[in-house]
Design a protein around this motif. Structure first.
Motif, PDB file in Angstrom:
ATOM      1  N   LEU A 365      35.350  38.799  20.488  1.00 20.85           N
ATOM      2  CA  LEU A 365      35.384  39.806  21.551  1.00 20.85           C
ATOM      3  C   LEU A 365      34.628  39.291  22.784  1.00 20.85           C
ATOM      4  O   LEU A 365      35.111  39.369  23.917  1.00 20.85           O
ATOM      5  CB  LEU A 365      34.757  41.112  21.041  1.00 20.85           C
ATOM      6  N   ILE A 366      33.445  38.727  22.547  1.00 24.87           N
ATOM      7  CA  ILE A 366      32.619  38.225  23.648  1.00 24.87           C
ATOM      8  C   ILE A 366      33.311  37.042  24.344  1.00 24.87           C
ATOM      9  O   ILE A 366      33.226  36.870  25.552  1.00 24.87           O
ATOM     10  CB  ILE A 366      31.202  37.836  23.117  1.00 24.87           C
ATOM     11  N   GLU A 367      34.044  36.242  23.544  1.00 23.68           N
ATOM     12  CA  GLU A 367      34.740  35.084  24.132  1.00 23.68           C
ATOM     13  C   GLU A 367      36.063  35.468  24.777  1.00 23.68           C
ATOM     14  O   GLU A 367      36.806  34.606  25.245  1.00 23.68           O
ATOM     15  CB  GLU A 367      34.991  34.026  23.042  1.00 23.68           C
ATOM     16  N   GLY A 368      36.401  36.766  24.768  1.00 28.30           N
ATOM     17  CA  GLY A 368      37.624  37.216  25.433  1.00 28.30           C
ATOM     18  C   GLY A 368      38.899  36.975  24.651  1.00 28.30           C
ATOM     19  O   GLY A 368      40.005  37.007  25.196  1.00 28.30           O
ATOM     20  N   LYS A 369      38.780  36.740  23.335  1.00 31.55           N
ATOM     21  CA  LYS A 369      39.982  36.461  22.521  1.00 31.55           C
ATOM     22  C   LYS A 369      40.637  37.735  22.008  1.00 31.55           C
ATOM     23  O   LYS A 369      41.730  37.698  21.456  1.00 31.55           O
ATOM     24  CB  LYS A 369      39.603  35.595  21.318  1.00 31.55           C
ATOM     25  N   LEU A 370      39.934  38.885  22.143  1.00 29.56           N
ATOM     26  CA  LEU A 370      40.500  40.137  21.638  1.00 29.56           C
ATOM     27  C   LEU A 370      40.883  41.031  22.801  1.00 29.56           C
ATOM     28  O   LEU A 370      40.105  41.219  23.729  1.00 29.56           O
ATOM     29  CB  LEU A 370      39.478  40.851  20.744  1.00 29.56           C
ATOM     30  N   LYS A 371      42.078  41.615  22.712  1.00 32.97           N
ATOM     31  CA  LYS A 371      42.542  42.476  23.807  1.00 32.97           C
ATOM     32  C   LYS A 371      42.405  43.966  23.454  1.00 32.97           C
ATOM     33  O   LYS A 371      42.264  44.805  24.325  1.00 32.97           O
ATOM     34  CB  LYS A 371      44.017  42.181  24.107  1.00 32.97           C
ATOM     35  N   ASN A 372      42.529  44.265  22.162  1.00 34.09           N
ATOM     36  CA  ASN A 372      42.517  45.669  21.728  1.00 34.09           C
ATOM     37  C   ASN A 372      41.538  45.883  20.588  1.00 34.09           C
ATOM     38  O   ASN A 372      41.489  45.074  19.664  1.00 34.09           O
ATOM     39  CB  ASN A 372      43.903  46.094  21.210  1.00 34.09           C
ATOM     40  N   ILE A 373      40.796  46.981  20.663  1.00 35.32           N
ATOM     41  CA  ILE A 373      39.896  47.321  19.558  1.00 35.32           C
ATOM     42  C   ILE A 373      40.134  48.758  19.148  1.00 35.32           C
ATOM     43  O   ILE A 373      40.219  49.637  20.008  1.00 35.32           O
ATOM     44  CB  ILE A 373      38.436  47.184  20.007  1.00 35.32           C
ATOM     45  N   MET A 374      40.251  48.960  17.833  1.00 33.37           N
ATOM     46  CA  MET A 374      40.342  50.330  17.344  1.00 33.37           C
ATOM     47  C   MET A 374      39.227  50.523  16.326  1.00 33.37           C
ATOM     48  O   MET A 374      38.993  49.660  15.488  1.00 33.37           O
ATOM     49  CB  MET A 374      41.701  50.576  16.688  1.00 33.37           C
ATOM     50  N   SER A 375      38.533  51.641  16.433  1.00 34.29           N
ATOM     51  CA  SER A 375      37.428  51.896  15.525  1.00 34.29           C
ATOM     52  C   SER A 375      37.668  53.212  14.796  1.00 34.29           C
ATOM     53  O   SER A 375      37.776  54.264  15.419  1.00 34.29           O
ATOM     54  CB  SER A 375      36.122  51.948  16.326  1.00 34.29           C
ATOM     55  N   MET A 376      37.786  53.100  13.466  1.00 38.70           N
ATOM     56  CA  MET A 376      37.999  54.288  12.635  1.00 38.70           C
ATOM     57  C   MET A 376      36.619  54.773  12.218  1.00 38.70           C
ATOM     58  O   MET A 376      36.016  54.230  11.306  1.00 38.70           O
ATOM     59  CB  MET A 376      38.857  53.877  11.432  1.00 38.70           C
ATOM     60  N   ARG A 377      36.098  55.744  12.961  1.00 41.77           N
ATOM     61  CA  ARG A 377      34.728  56.243  12.781  1.00 41.77           C
ATOM     62  C   ARG A 377      33.715  55.131  13.088  1.00 41.77           C
ATOM     63  O   ARG A 377      34.055  54.036  13.467  1.00 41.77           O
ATOM     64  CB  ARG A 377      34.509  56.780  11.363  1.00 41.77           C
ATOM     65  N   LEU A 399      42.541  47.746  25.742  1.00 42.96           N
ATOM     66  CA  LEU A 399      42.610  49.053  25.061  1.00 42.96           C
ATOM     67  C   LEU A 399      41.476  49.176  24.050  1.00 42.96           C
ATOM     68  O   LEU A 399      41.288  48.302  23.213  1.00 42.96           O
ATOM     69  CB  LEU A 399      43.943  49.193  24.312  1.00 42.96           C
ATOM     70  N   ASN A 400      40.728  50.273  24.126  1.00 40.85           N
ATOM     71  CA  ASN A 400      39.768  50.623  23.080  1.00 40.85           C
ATOM     72  C   ASN A 400      40.117  52.026  22.581  1.00 40.85           C
ATOM     73  O   ASN A 400      40.249  52.944  23.386  1.00 40.85           O
ATOM     74  CB  ASN A 400      38.330  50.637  23.616  1.00 40.85           C
ATOM     75  N   VAL A 401      40.253  52.149  21.263  1.00 39.06           N
ATOM     76  CA  VAL A 401      40.568  53.460  20.678  1.00 39.06           C
ATOM     77  C   VAL A 401      39.465  53.826  19.697  1.00 39.06           C
ATOM     78  O   VAL A 401      39.099  53.019  18.833  1.00 39.06           O
ATOM     79  CB  VAL A 401      41.911  53.419  19.903  1.00 39.06           C
ATOM     80  N   PHE A 402      38.934  55.029  19.817  1.00 42.66           N
ATOM     81  CA  PHE A 402      37.860  55.476  18.925  1.00 42.66           C
ATOM     82  C   PHE A 402      38.258  56.769  18.231  1.00 42.66           C
ATOM     83  O   PHE A 402      38.532  57.762  18.896  1.00 42.66           O
ATOM     84  CB  PHE A 402      36.569  55.704  19.716  1.00 42.66           C
ATOM     85  N   VAL A 403      38.297  56.721  16.906  1.00 40.00           N
ATOM     86  CA  VAL A 403      38.519  57.945  16.132  1.00 40.00           C
ATOM     87  C   VAL A 403      37.138  58.390  15.654  1.00 40.00           C
ATOM     88  O   VAL A 403      36.432  57.611  15.005  1.00 40.00           O
ATOM     89  CB  VAL A 403      39.435  57.674  14.924  1.00 40.00           C
ATOM     90  N   PRO A 422      39.728  62.826  18.433  1.00 43.36           N
ATOM     91  CA  PRO A 422      38.776  63.588  17.628  1.00 43.36           C
ATOM     92  C   PRO A 422      39.356  63.929  16.252  1.00 43.36           C
ATOM     93  O   PRO A 422      40.500  64.369  16.148  1.00 43.36           O
ATOM     94  CB  PRO A 422      38.587  64.868  18.452  1.00 43.36           C
ATOM     95  N   CYS A 423      38.546  63.707  15.206  1.00 40.45           N
ATOM     96  CA  CYS A 423      39.080  64.002  13.866  1.00 40.45           C
ATOM     97  C   CYS A 423      38.270  65.093  13.174  1.00 40.45           C
ATOM     98  O   CYS A 423      37.157  65.416  13.567  1.00 40.45           O
ATOM     99  CB  CYS A 423      39.110  62.728  13.020  1.00 40.45           C
ATOM    100  N   ILE A 424      38.867  65.646  12.154  1.00 41.14           N
ATOM    101  CA  ILE A 424      38.229  66.665  11.316  1.00 41.14           C
ATOM    102  C   ILE A 424      37.076  65.996  10.562  1.00 41.14           C
ATOM    103  O   ILE A 424      37.210  64.864  10.115  1.00 41.14           O
ATOM    104  CB  ILE A 424      39.273  67.249  10.338  1.00 41.14           C
ATOM    105  N   SER A 425      35.947  66.680  10.443  1.00 41.63           N
ATOM    106  CA  SER A 425      34.787  66.066   9.783  1.00 41.63           C
ATOM    107  C   SER A 425      34.847  66.313   8.280  1.00 41.63           C
ATOM    108  O   SER A 425      35.638  67.120   7.793  1.00 41.63           O
ATOM    109  CB  SER A 425      33.492  66.636  10.356  1.00 41.63           C
ATOM    110  N   ARG A 426      33.944  65.635   7.562  1.00 39.76           N
ATOM    111  CA  ARG A 426      33.928  65.739   6.101  1.00 39.76           C
ATOM    112  C   ARG A 426      33.579  67.144   5.622  1.00 39.76           C
ATOM    113  O   ARG A 426      33.858  67.503   4.477  1.00 39.76           O
ATOM    114  CB  ARG A 426      32.894  64.746   5.524  1.00 39.76           C
TER     115      ARG A 426
END
Length: 554
Positions: A365-377, A399-403, A422-426
């Motif tokens: 990511l720091i070296e610029g090799k990643l274009k998209n990040i998705m984080s599931m929680r 693109l950054n996507v955060f659930v 936004p997701c439903i919590s536990r």
């Protein structure tokens, strides 16, 4: 849970630049994320976006990459089994194994070494074993602070006459005086039970040296289980040779306690017919993590303490489902057998190259090799060793996507497109067209049980993690015979697939419903079946000198 919402009005009041100055605590307490949001650079604010529009942007961005390997898909231990399984399936159908997981940061040495030595990178004990143990040695963990639910179990074992020893550079108050909040006598009368018989106060990083001294004495005095070693293990000669080469002065220098104290502890091990070793991140989170786990396992193998009741290896993991996520296939270096199984069940090829873990992913990511990040929680930037470098790098992506359920420091450094889902919590109910759904988790001791919230979701805009993954799959993957939407509505369908694809989950739906506590996953090493390279349990010789930390500290 909180009734405050971090909604459009909240984001209308606070620019992203302002929010970057808030602490993690302030962000977490700003309220529950309650509608999908997209960052608008002109206003430096998050604005509401329709779910459908968010999915279109995600699919469009992911589909225009020159390779699926330019996207990273992070997971945190907050994710339950069903969404974890669906997530890894989505990512692999998309075409990459870039599935870093928060367990890369906490118990990786445990997974790696136990896998190499015993064939499965998980605890060999069940809860019931603590009832029968005669000696429990705890390494590098503070249950009173970090695993309070474990205290009651330890207090109970202690009452049954089990000796408990804590190996730790610091003494912890809660271990010497345990008040059980569920016992009125303890709270009212100030009654306290000591839990620990002794604290062995080694110096920081002295675990491998202490274990080396113990093993040295046990082997020299032939206090070991020769039959078990001969029948079930490989590599003992090399370890024995290495132990003879270590001098007692180095052992003492390495662990900071005297030879006599080390021998006293070794004698306890020699006398105990049933020994459990438990450990936390004090063992795994440093440069000698592999050696530490290897030496704990070596000690247990020497004494034949794997595969009998009341004994075994018990790593204590942190987050609620960090272990389950791994079992479900969230892994950047998947076993070929997992990929074969997924191909068989879902009738499509799975990517075979290793993906990025948290560290290699952060570097890419720091070296610029990643274009998209998705984080599931989770909170990716904070989980990595260099938060500010990651936050900076996140601003360079497409693109950054955060659930997630709450705002955190990773969400506030937008790339060209930044989307929060936004997701439903536990603690909240998941109600679909098929009725109320439940999910499952797997704890540190391989126990799989139900997880079901009972509160009404804070906003009717929330979707379950499973539904979000199913929706993204529907938009992203053109030709798919996988019934994503049916799985989004009926978690039993997901569990039926898990039952086919993942070892140990046969009749998953039936078994998880049949008992309050769920069921224990089959663990080969408990039955002295060794799925290792040699087909035997494996002794491992440490890699670093045992005086390594002592020399560094000079």
């Amino acid at each position: 849970t909180m009734s405050v919402k971090a909604d459009a009005r909240f984001f209308g009041r606070h620019s992203v630049t302002e929010l970057q100055g808030w602490t993690g605590y302030e962000l977490e307490h700003s309220g529950r994320l309650s509608e999908p949001m997209r960052y608008d650079a002109k206003q430096d604010r998050y604005l509401p976006i329709a779910w459908e529009d968010a999915y279109k942007i995600i699919a469009e961005q992911l589909n225009q990459l020159s390779s699926p390997d330019e996207a990273l898909f992070y997971t945190s231990g907050r994710v339950t089994n069903e969404p974890a399984f669906l997530y890894q399936l989505l990512v692999r159908c998309y075409g990459t194994n870039n599935l870093p997981d928060c367990s890369n940061m906490c118990h990786e040495p445990t997974s790696v070494m136990l896998g190499r030595q015993l064939g499965v990178g998980k605890a060999t004990v069940k809860l019931e074993d603590f009832e029968q143990a005669k000696l429990i040695i705890m390494f590098g963990q503070n249950p009173a602070t970090n695993h309070p639910r474990m205290l009651e179990m330890l207090a109970h074992s202690h009452k049954q006459g089990c000796k408990i020893i804590s190996v730790n550079p610091m003494r912890e108050q809660g271990l010497s005086a345990f008040r059980n909040p569920q016992k009125p006598s303890h709270m009212a009368a100030g009654k306290k039970d000591p839990i620990v018989d002794d604290v062995i106060q080694i110096q920081i990083g002295g675990d491998a040296a202490l274990l080396t001294g113990m093993a040295k004495w046990l082997t020299k005095n032939n206090k070991i289980n020769n039959d078990f070693i001969a029948q079930h293990t490989s590599g003992y000669e090399a370890l024995d040779h290495w132990l003879r080469q270590q001098s007692w002065s180095d052992v003492e220098l390495g662990c900071g306690i005297s030879k006599d104290e080390i021998i006293n502890l070794a004698r306890l091990v020699a006398q105990s017919p049933k020994t459990i070793c438990t450990w936390g991140m004090g063992i795994t989170q440093h440069v000698q993590g592999d050696d530490n786990v290897a030496m704990i396992t070596n000690l247990l193998l020497m004494m034949g303490m794997i595969g009998i009741d009341g004994a075994g290896a018990s790593p204590v993991r942190g987050h609620s489902n960090v272990q389950g996520d791994r079992t479900m296939g969230v892994h950047e270096r998947p076993a070929p057998s997992l990929l074969d199984s997924l191909e068989q069940v879902f009738k499509r090829p799975m990517p075979r190259e290793d993906g990025f873990d948290v560290i290699s992913g952060a570097k890419a990511l720091i070296e610029g090799k990643l274009k998209n990040i998705m984080s599931m929680r989770g909170n990716y930037a904070v989980a990595t060793p260099n938060m500010s470098a990651i936050q900076q790098a996140l601003t360079t992506t497409e693109l950054n996507v955060f659930v997630g359920t709450k705002l955190n420091e990773t969400m506030l450094y937008p790339g060209a497109n930044n989307i929060i889902l936004p997701c439903i919590s536990r603690t909240e109910q998941i109600i679909t067209s098929e009725g109320e759904q439940f999910a499952t988790t797997e704890d540190s001791m391989c126990q799989v049980s139900r997880s079901q919230g009972n509160l009404k979701p804070i906003s009717d805009q929330l979707k379950s993690e499973v539904q979000i993954i199913a929706d993204i799959a529907t938009h992203l993957l053109a030709d798919t015979t996988i019934p994503w939407q049916a799985m989004g509505q009926d978690f039993d369908i997901i569990r039926d697939y898990i039952a086919q694809a993942i070892d140990g989950f046969e009749n998953f739906n039936e078994r998880v419903r049949s008992a309050d506590r769920g069921f224990h996953l089959y663990h080969p090493a408990r039955h002295r079946v060794w799925n290792t390279d040699s087909g035997k349990a494996q002794f491992e010789v440490p890699h670093y000198p045992i005086t390594f930390v002592a020399q560094q500290m000079r």
